[in-house]
Design an enzyme around this catalytic site. Structure first.
Site, PDB file in Angstrom:
ATOM      1  CE1 TYR A  35     -18.814  47.821  32.422  1.00 28.05           C
ATOM      2  CE2 TYR A  35     -19.529  49.974  31.719  1.00 28.05           C
ATOM      3  CZ  TYR A  35     -18.525  49.046  31.886  1.00 28.05           C
ATOM      4  OH  TYR A  35     -17.247  49.361  31.517  1.00 28.05           O
ATOM      5  CD  GLN A  36     -24.547  48.683  36.565  1.00 27.21           C
ATOM      6  OE1 GLN A  36     -24.527  49.230  35.474  1.00 27.21           O
ATOM      7  NE2 GLN A  36     -23.499  48.687  37.365  1.00 27.21           N
TER       8      GLN A  36
END
Length: 191
Positions: A35-36
């Protein structure tokens, strides 16, 4: 929530949300290294380190299977899993995670190799328990059978897509997990 010196508005919003959640009694936090590009873990780790006692929260993070490039470069499934775990621990600023989740079934790594790697993370104290996401009931059963046969840690949770609109998990996964005492931590519960 200024004054933390972490600059990013999104991080400040996350910090505020985590602070509110902890104040309201939330104790389970789930993220993933993917995530990110890992910043989700970094933000969550900093927020929890500021607002929560480590032994009062449950932190879960996930890892993805090897990339085609890693496979081409000869990176083993075990090296991949353990390398990502070390990066996740660094991102989170923690010595261990409570639940380490395989984000999806890895069709390119033998299940024995995956389960042995995850077991070694548990034995090393870097992981308290292991889980899997986005797999079929037969895959979960196979993985836990292999782990049980070898005396390794077994998957204790499944994180599947489950809500009022998508109920496929009710057919086989939910009954299997109920029978085997495996926790369900569904994602997208509000569709």
């Amino acid at each position: 929530m200024g004054g933390y010196g972490w600059g990013d508005t999104k991080e400040n919003e996350l910090i505020e949300a985590v602070h509110t959640a902890v104040d309201q009694g939330v104790n389970f936090f789930d993220t993933a290294i993917g995530y990110q590009s890992g910043t989700s873990e970094q933000y969550l780790g900093r927020a929890l380190n500021d607002f929560a006692k480590r032994d009062e929260v449950v932190v879960a993070t996930k890892f993805f299977p090897r990339s085609p490039q890693e496979i081409a470069d000869g990176v083993s499934g075990k090296d991949h899993i353990l390398g990502l775990l070390d990066r996740s621990l660094t991102n989170l600023g923690m010595d261990y995670v409570d639940l380490y989740i395989c984000h999806m079934w890895d069709y390119h790594t033998p299940v024995e190799e995956m389960m042995e790697a995850l077991n070694s993370a548990v034995v090393a104290g870097k992981v308290r328990a292991i889980g899997i996401s986005n797999c079929f009931a037969w895959q979960l059963a196979k993985a836990n059978y292999i782990a049980d046969k070898n005396g390794w840690a077994k998957f204790v949770s499944i994180q599947g897509h489950y809500n009022l609109l998508f109920r496929e998990e009710e057919r086989e996964m939910v009954p299997f997990c109920k029978d085997q005492n495996i926790a369900l931590t569904p994602y997208s519960p509000l569709a």
